[in-house]
Design a protein around this motif. Structure first.
Motif, PDB file in Angstrom:
ATOM      1  N   VAL A 201     -47.303   5.464 -46.422  1.00  0.00           N
ATOM      2  CA  VAL A 201     -48.592   5.645 -45.765  1.00  0.00           C
ATOM      3  C   VAL A 201     -49.699   5.466 -46.814  1.00  0.00           C
ATOM      4  O   VAL A 201     -49.431   5.158 -47.975  1.00  0.00           O
ATOM      5  CB  VAL A 201     -48.674   7.030 -45.100  1.00  0.00           C
ATOM      6  CG1 VAL A 201     -47.597   7.165 -44.042  1.00  0.00           C
ATOM      7  CG2 VAL A 201     -48.533   8.147 -46.132  1.00  0.00           C
ATOM      8  N   SER A 224     -49.454  -4.713 -51.812  1.00  0.00           N
ATOM      9  CA  SER A 224     -48.809  -4.242 -50.590  1.00  0.00           C
ATOM     10  C   SER A 224     -47.346  -4.612 -50.339  1.00  0.00           C
ATOM     11  O   SER A 224     -46.702  -3.943 -49.525  1.00  0.00           O
ATOM     12  CB  SER A 224     -49.638  -4.695 -49.376  1.00  0.00           C
ATOM     13  OG  SER A 224     -49.712  -6.109 -49.332  1.00  0.00           O
ATOM     14  N   LEU A 311     -53.996   2.959 -41.040  1.00  0.00           N
ATOM     15  CA  LEU A 311     -52.766   3.516 -41.598  1.00  0.00           C
ATOM     16  C   LEU A 311     -52.830   5.032 -41.560  1.00  0.00           C
ATOM     17  O   LEU A 311     -53.896   5.627 -41.670  1.00  0.00           O
ATOM     18  CB  LEU A 311     -52.585   3.062 -43.060  1.00  0.00           C
ATOM     19  CG  LEU A 311     -51.550   1.948 -43.303  1.00  0.00           C
ATOM     20  CD1 LEU A 311     -52.010   0.656 -42.670  1.00  0.00           C
ATOM     21  CD2 LEU A 311     -51.335   1.754 -44.787  1.00  0.00           C
ATOM     22  N   HIS A 317     -50.479   3.202 -38.608  1.00  0.00           N
ATOM     23  CA  HIS A 317     -49.471   2.301 -39.147  1.00  0.00           C
ATOM     24  C   HIS A 317     -49.000   2.713 -40.545  1.00  0.00           C
ATOM     25  O   HIS A 317     -49.393   3.755 -41.077  1.00  0.00           O
ATOM     26  CB  HIS A 317     -50.020   0.872 -39.164  1.00  0.00           C
ATOM     27  CG  HIS A 317     -50.315   0.326 -37.805  1.00  0.00           C
ATOM     28  ND1 HIS A 317     -49.331  -0.060 -36.921  1.00  0.00           N
ATOM     29  CD2 HIS A 317     -51.499   0.098 -37.163  1.00  0.00           C
ATOM     30  CE1 HIS A 317     -49.885  -0.499 -35.807  1.00  0.00           C
ATOM     31  NE2 HIS A 317     -51.195  -0.406 -35.921  1.00  0.00           N
ATOM     32  N   TYR A 318     -48.164   1.824 -41.145  1.00  0.00           N
ATOM     33  CA  TYR A 318     -47.558   2.075 -42.449  1.00  0.00           C
ATOM     34  C   TYR A 318     -47.811   0.875 -43.366  1.00  0.00           C
ATOM     35  O   TYR A 318     -48.231  -0.193 -42.915  1.00  0.00           O
ATOM     36  CB  TYR A 318     -46.051   2.318 -42.296  1.00  0.00           C
ATOM     37  CG  TYR A 318     -45.725   3.549 -41.486  1.00  0.00           C
ATOM     38  CD1 TYR A 318     -45.479   4.779 -42.106  1.00  0.00           C
ATOM     39  CD2 TYR A 318     -45.674   3.503 -40.093  1.00  0.00           C
ATOM     40  CE1 TYR A 318     -45.185   5.921 -41.364  1.00  0.00           C
ATOM     41  CE2 TYR A 318     -45.387   4.635 -39.341  1.00  0.00           C
ATOM     42  CZ  TYR A 318     -45.142   5.835 -39.980  1.00  0.00           C
ATOM     43  OH  TYR A 318     -44.866   6.957 -39.243  1.00  0.00           O
ATOM     44  N   MET A 319     -47.504   1.039 -44.657  1.00  0.00           N
ATOM     45  CA  MET A 319     -47.828   0.003 -45.639  1.00  0.00           C
ATOM     46  C   MET A 319     -47.148  -1.329 -45.344  1.00  0.00           C
ATOM     47  O   MET A 319     -47.727  -2.394 -45.582  1.00  0.00           O
ATOM     48  CB  MET A 319     -47.457   0.469 -47.055  1.00  0.00           C
ATOM     49  CG  MET A 319     -48.507   1.331 -47.724  1.00  0.00           C
ATOM     50  SD  MET A 319     -50.117   0.520 -47.963  1.00  0.00           S
ATOM     51  CE  MET A 319     -49.766  -0.586 -49.341  1.00  0.00           C
ATOM     52  N   PHE A 322     -49.401  -3.068 -43.076  1.00  0.00           N
ATOM     53  CA  PHE A 322     -50.589  -3.543 -43.789  1.00  0.00           C
ATOM     54  C   PHE A 322     -50.267  -4.833 -44.527  1.00  0.00           C
ATOM     55  O   PHE A 322     -51.043  -5.794 -44.521  1.00  0.00           O
ATOM     56  CB  PHE A 322     -51.054  -2.452 -44.764  1.00  0.00           C
ATOM     57  CG  PHE A 322     -52.230  -2.823 -45.624  1.00  0.00           C
ATOM     58  CD1 PHE A 322     -53.443  -3.194 -45.064  1.00  0.00           C
ATOM     59  CD2 PHE A 322     -52.131  -2.787 -47.007  1.00  0.00           C
ATOM     60  CE1 PHE A 322     -54.531  -3.523 -45.862  1.00  0.00           C
ATOM     61  CE2 PHE A 322     -53.209  -3.104 -47.815  1.00  0.00           C
ATOM     62  CZ  PHE A 322     -54.413  -3.474 -47.242  1.00  0.00           C
ATOM     63  N   VAL A 366     -53.990  -4.229 -37.637  1.00  0.00           N
ATOM     64  CA  VAL A 366     -53.925  -3.186 -38.668  1.00  0.00           C
ATOM     65  C   VAL A 366     -55.209  -3.141 -39.485  1.00  0.00           C
ATOM     66  O   VAL A 366     -55.701  -2.067 -39.839  1.00  0.00           O
ATOM     67  CB  VAL A 366     -52.706  -3.412 -39.586  1.00  0.00           C
ATOM     68  CG1 VAL A 366     -52.648  -2.366 -40.691  1.00  0.00           C
ATOM     69  CG2 VAL A 366     -51.413  -3.386 -38.772  1.00  0.00           C
TER      70      VAL A 366
END
Length: 576
Positions: A201, A224, A311, A317-319, A322, A366
């Protein structure tokens, strides 16, 4: 008469035996014991920090990263030389990883100074490692490039996507509230961290990864890609290649870490809904370069910088999502009107030039456009008032809107031991509208400013369904955490700040709109309390703890050691 170039490669920083020729002769003799030839030793020497550790799963992909970086260096004609430094694993370093950040920065700085290298690749990921490396490298002054270890993958629990560590806190809160049983908390524990890598996160690790790229210290897109992907290995190889370029071009770190790049990083921090920890880290990095951070100017910047990255804990959302949405280049493109596009990056090109070269945008949900943010202002707001004359911080994008304008009764805990003893007591006099206050967890108080600002909700209130309360402390909060939580109250209670004199039943007013945190007690009453109960600052007899307590600065100065800042201040950032 032309000035001779500074020594390079194996001729740098020769050990002093009184005979420079012999020093070089001896050095080459010993390193040839590794099987190296004279041809190898004539190439640019690129140091690589090996921060692998069995106590740091966030760096669990270190062997693969080292291999890829070394490959990139050799393909570009350099000689890779890896060397170890301290590695800090967030959940393994007691009393807190922040306590050891400055030690790691000193280790990094002195190893960069002591060993012959023309440039260095800094490999870090877990919360305090990247800031420690950037602090140390900034002070050492070498050409440097940052390589992020990368985030972990997400897991799945009963059909729901989960990941460390916002979901760790969420599920633990459910367990404390007796909403789930021991079997389910054990089951989810197996799913929260499904691979090596940093939290998935927008916690401190992901925030510092994004900030490192915004500073121009990584290759484009280097923030990322998840830790266990082929994309992360390609980033590592490319990092090795660029490291040779910056060595040959003598692109020292001070040409990249500038006033403009620091402002770009602050803009990104606000736009990603990043960790409050990053303000402390950026302040320390800036201090190594001779800049003071103007918290009021940062707050003004925040009012015009919306949160665009959806995020957790500010979003959904999550990395890995991303990254799939385009990562930092996609975000930076959205922020272009607010950035210094002429800031130099480690590639030798400006940020603007790199964005021109970036892949074109595509449809995704995102990274939001500025016309449709997930939060209208920057994720972090700066508060002031008689409770925090030197400032305090709140992550407004992760707070309950209903509590951001609030007045309540103080329920005070004198320290971590007091908190542990009473927070779950059925006899605790506390109501949902009260304000929880925790003292003595600042830089000197704990020591090390632990991430205990995320004060657990009293168990009896959690069982009633209470999900958030206003909480105030002089400590920090994990970037993965959420809630209406006031942090970094300065000066801290352990050195006699006003927080030290808050008592049970006092009224406190929080107004995020007015940027105010006020103790509704007169100055005269506070002065009387201070005289009645004077504060004795923490002391230590020896060792690192003595060094820490003697020299550590407050949150508004970066919690760095006072003797590690630049000898002269050159200005203030941001200039917004």
């Amino acid at each position: 008469m032309t000035k001779p170039e500074d020594p390079a490669g194996m001729r740098k920083g020769l050990v002093n035996y009184g005979d420079a020729g012999f020093s070089l002769f001896l050095r080459k003799a010993f390193i040839k014991g590794s099987g190296l030839t004279d041809n190898a030793l004539e190439r640019p020497v690129i140091g690589i920090t090996d921060t692998g550790s069995g106590y740091n799963p966030c760096h669990g992909n270190m062997p693969q990263l080292l291999e890829a970086v070394q490959r990139g260096i050799m393909l570009a004609g350099g000689l890779p030389v890896k060397f170890p430094t301290i590695s800090i694993g967030e959940s393994f370093a007691a009393p807190t990883s922040m306590y050891l950040r400055n030690l790691m920065s000193m280790d990094t700085e002195e190893m960069l100074r002591a060993q012959p290298m023309d440039a260095v690749v800094l490999i870090g990921g877990c919360d305090k490692t990247v800031p420690a490396q950037l602090m140390g490298a900034a002070s050492a002054g070498l050409p440097a490039i940052q390589l992020i270890t990368g985030s972990m993958l997400t897991g799945s629990h009963r059909g729901e996507t989960v990941g460390a560590c916002t979901d760790c806190r969420r599920y633990w809160g459910k367990f404390r509230a007796e909403e789930i049983d021991a079997q389910e908390i054990a089951d989810v524990n197996n799913q929260l961290v499904p691979s090596v890598g940093t939290c998935s996160v927008m916690g401190t690790a992901s925030t510092m990864a994004c900030i490192a790229e915004a500073l121009g210290m990584t290759v484009p897109g280097g923030a990322s890609p998840p830790a266990v992907t082929s994309a992360r290995m390609r980033v590592a190889e490319q990092t090795g290649t660029v490291a040779v370029q910056i060595a040959k071009n003598r692109l020292t770190i001070d040409k990249v870490l500038t006033e403009k790049s620091l402002e770009n990083a602050m803009r990104v921090l606000l736009a990603i809904g990043g960790s409050t920890n990053a303000i402390v880290h950026l302040t320390a990095i800036a201090g190594r370069l001779g800049f003071e951070v103007d918290l009021q100017a940062l707050d003004r910047m925040g009012r015009e910088t919306p949160v665009l990255v959806d995020l957790k804990p500010s979003g959904a959302h999550y990395m890995e999502h991303f990254d799939a949405a385009g990562g930092m280049p996609a975000l930076l493109r959205e922020l272009k009107p607010l950035l210094h596009l002429d800031a130099l990056t480690v590639t030798g090109r400006t940020l603007g030039e790199e964005l021109e070269r970036a892949a074109p945008p595509f449809k995704q949900d995102v990274i939001r456009p500025r016309t449709d943010p997930i939060y209208p202002q920057g994720g972090i707001a700066v508060l002031r008032g008689n409770l925090a004359p030197g400032g305090a911080i709140i992550k407004q994008s992760a707070a309950d809107p209903k509590l951001m304008e609030h007045e309540g009764r103080a329920v005070v805990f004198e320290g971590l031991e007091d908190l542990a003893e009473r927070i779950d007591s059925e006899d605790l006099d506390v109501k949902p509208e009260d304000i929880l206050v925790l003292k003595n967890i600042g830089p000197k108080g704990a020591p090390g400013m632990p991430e205990a600002g995320y004060i657990p909700l009293p168990r009896k209130l959690a069982r009633q369904g209470v999900k958030d309360m206003v909480r105030i402390s002089d400590g920090r909060m994990s970037g993965t955490a959420f809630g209406t939580i006031v942090l970094h109250v300065t000066p801290e209670s352990a050195i006699g700040g006003p927080l030290a004199h808050v008592r049970n039943g006092d009224r406190i007013r929080l107004s995020v709109e007015q940027r105010e945190i006020a103790l509704l007690v007169t100055d005269e009453e506070l002065a009387r309390r201070a005289k009645e109960q004077p504060v004795t600052e923490p002391r230590a007899e020896r060792g690192y703890r003595k060094l820490f307590l003697t020299t550590v600065t407050q949150a508004d100065k970066g919690v760095d050691f006072d003797f590690l800042a630049a000898p002269e201040m050159r200005g203030r950032v941001p200039k917004a």
